[in-house]
Write a protein that holds these residues in place. Structure first.
Motif, mmCIF file in Angstrom:
data_model
loop_
_atom_site.group_PDB
_atom_site.id
_atom_site.type_symbol
_atom_site.label_atom_id
_atom_site.label_comp_id
_atom_site.label_asym_id
_atom_site.label_seq_id
_atom_site.Cartn_x
_atom_site.Cartn_y
_atom_site.Cartn_z
ATOM 1 N N LYS A 108 -16.159 16.570 -12.483
ATOM 2 C CA LYS A 108 -16.589 16.273 -11.111
ATOM 3 C C LYS A 108 -15.413 16.509 -10.162
ATOM 4 N N LEU A 109 -15.624 17.317 -9.126
ATOM 5 C CA LEU A 109 -14.617 17.614 -8.110
ATOM 6 C C LEU A 109 -14.954 16.834 -6.845
ATOM 7 N N ILE A 110 -13.932 16.137 -6.285
ATOM 8 C CA ILE A 110 -14.170 15.259 -5.138
ATOM 9 C C ILE A 110 -13.131 15.548 -4.052
ATOM 10 N N PRO A 111 -13.459 16.345 -3.051
ATOM 11 C CA PRO A 111 -12.563 16.474 -1.892
ATOM 12 C C PRO A 111 -12.753 15.282 -0.946
ATOM 13 N N GLU A 112 -11.650 14.791 -0.383
ATOM 14 C CA GLU A 112 -11.711 13.595 0.467
ATOM 15 C C GLU A 112 -10.686 13.709 1.589
ATOM 16 N N LEU A 113 -11.088 13.323 2.785
ATOM 17 C CA LEU A 113 -10.206 13.253 3.947
ATOM 18 C C LEU A 113 -10.050 11.795 4.334
ATOM 19 N N LYS A 114 -8.790 11.309 4.396
ATOM 20 C CA LYS A 114 -8.547 9.885 4.605
ATOM 21 C C LYS A 114 -7.499 9.675 5.694
ATOM 22 N N PHE A 115 -7.710 8.619 6.495
ATOM 23 C CA PHE A 115 -6.812 8.256 7.584
ATOM 24 C C PHE A 115 -6.204 6.886 7.281
ATOM 25 N N SER A 116 -4.873 6.773 7.386
ATOM 26 C CA SER A 116 -4.158 5.535 7.066
ATOM 27 C C SER A 116 -3.326 5.097 8.262
ATOM 28 N N TYR A 117 -3.286 3.767 8.477
ATOM 29 C CA TYR A 117 -2.531 3.207 9.610
ATOM 30 C C TYR A 117 -1.842 1.931 9.158
ATOM 31 N N SER A 118 -0.540 1.824 9.455
ATOM 32 C CA SER A 118 0.260 0.690 9.011
ATOM 33 C C SER A 118 -0.142 -0.595 9.729
ATOM 34 N N LEU A 119 -0.177 -1.693 8.977
ATOM 35 C CA LEU A 119 -0.499 -3.008 9.541
ATOM 36 C C LEU A 119 0.737 -3.788 9.961
ATOM 37 N N ILE A 120 1.924 -3.297 9.622
ATOM 38 C CA ILE A 120 3.157 -4.020 9.932
ATOM 39 C C ILE A 120 4.120 -3.091 10.663
ATOM 40 N N ASP A 121 5.147 -3.688 11.254
ATOM 41 C CA ASP A 121 6.226 -2.921 11.878
ATOM 42 C C ASP A 121 7.081 -2.338 10.767
ATOM 43 N N ALA A 122 7.101 -1.009 10.652
ATOM 44 C CA ALA A 122 7.740 -0.355 9.511
ATOM 45 C C ALA A 122 9.216 -0.053 9.717
ATOM 46 N N ILE A 123 9.772 -0.256 10.907
ATOM 47 C CA ILE A 123 11.168 0.118 11.171
ATOM 48 C C ILE A 123 12.120 -0.919 10.576
ATOM 49 N N ASP A 124 13.156 -0.448 9.905
ATOM 50 C CA ASP A 124 14.197 -1.300 9.335
ATOM 51 C C ASP A 124 15.289 -1.506 10.396
ATOM 52 N N TYR A 125 15.227 -2.642 11.082
ATOM 53 C CA TYR A 125 16.175 -2.898 12.168
ATOM 54 C C TYR A 125 17.571 -3.258 11.650
ATOM 55 N N ASP A 126 17.671 -3.729 10.402
ATOM 56 C CA ASP A 126 18.982 -4.054 9.838
ATOM 57 C C ASP A 126 19.796 -2.799 9.539
ATOM 58 N N HIS A 127 19.126 -1.656 9.500
ATOM 59 C CA HIS A 127 19.817 -0.411 9.171
ATOM 60 C C HIS A 127 20.893 -0.078 10.205
ATOM 61 N N ALA A 128 20.702 -0.469 11.456
ATOM 62 C CA ALA A 128 21.669 -0.145 12.501
ATOM 63 C C ALA A 128 23.048 -0.722 12.203
ATOM 64 N N GLU A 129 23.096 -1.915 11.602
ATOM 65 C CA GLU A 129 24.374 -2.549 11.305
ATOM 66 C C GLU A 129 25.068 -1.885 10.124
ATOM 67 N N GLU A 130 24.361 -1.060 9.361
ATOM 68 C CA GLU A 130 24.956 -0.393 8.203
ATOM 69 C C GLU A 130 25.518 0.987 8.552
#
Length: 246
Positions: A196-218
């Protein structure tokens, strides 16, 4: 939605053929309580954020000055996805699907410093390829229409916890190690003689703030920190075209 319909329009029969019955391949495959498969696909990664605007910078000697940096993802970079599939039958039209996968991709960022100027007296421009390798564990609920001949369209929705495997680097912006996305998609089961072949188109959206703000201090180069602090919050997005083989 128009893009999705155009992408899948070749797979759906025309009205003139809608009532023509044909021999069915693998007629009992959907009655199994569980079945497995593999997946390959392509992804396009994006990130949505807001620019902070003017920032107040304090130097080591206590002097303060202002800088303004604008950031934007200016293009889409194609990526690659690969994984496995487990599908559990819940009823005639419903099933639960777990499809762990790895997604390789990148987000191209452009930073425009309106305060600093280059030799042509233009705002200073910087770019960054924000490379990301994700392990994802999407769990979705699949609603399938009635099967007709050898195809069966469906809709799917669910949650996708993700782990970012990209290592720490001296880039302007880095993303957090963990993320969770909400997903919706559509596809169609095609019943072939041997699988069975199944083509699928999917849309994803983050539920959280994904940026690592601690990275600036490194960052070893403190001049990069104004770029790291230039955006907030940041939510990842992804469009995935996947081909499942069961």
């Amino acid at each position: 939605m128009l893009l999705a319909l155009l992408a899948f329009s070749p797979f759906f029969p025309s009205t003139s053929n809608a009532q023509e019955r044909r021999p069915q391949y693998k007629p009992y495959i959907d009655l199994r309580p569980m079945h497995f498969g593999i997946l390959v696909g392509f992804n396009m990664q994006d990130i949505e954020f807001q620019n902070v605007g003017p920032q107040l910078i304090k130097t080591e000697d206590g002097t303060e000055y202002g800088e303004t940096v604008l950031c934007d993802q200016d293009n889409w970079n194609p990526g690659f996805s690969v994984g496995v599939l487990a599908d559990v039958r819940l009823g005639k039209h419903f099933s639960a699907r777990l499809s762990p996968a790895m997604h390789f991709g990148a987000k191209h960022l452009t930073f425009l410093n309106l305060t600093r100027r280059n030799e042509d007296n233009q705002p200073l421009l910087q770019t960054q390829d924000l490379k990301n390798t994700y392990i994802s564990f999407p769990l979705g609920l699949k609603f399938s229409a009635e099967r007709f001949n050898n195809h069966r369209p469906y809709l799917i929705a669910g949650l996708n916890p993700m782990i970012n495997l990209s290592g720490k680097a001296q880039d302007n912006i880095q993303l957090k190690r963990y993320d969770t996305m909400i997903e919706v998609g559509l596809g169609c089961d095609f019943y072939l003689p041997f699988f069975k072949l199944i083509p699928e188109l999917k849309f994803s959206y983050s539920l959280i703030d994904a940026i690592d703000y601690d990275h600036a201090e490194e960052l070893t180069d403190i001049n990069k920190r104004v770029y790291s602090h230039s955006v907030t919050p940041g939510r990842s997005k992804m469009i995935t075209l996947t081909f499942y083989f069961e």
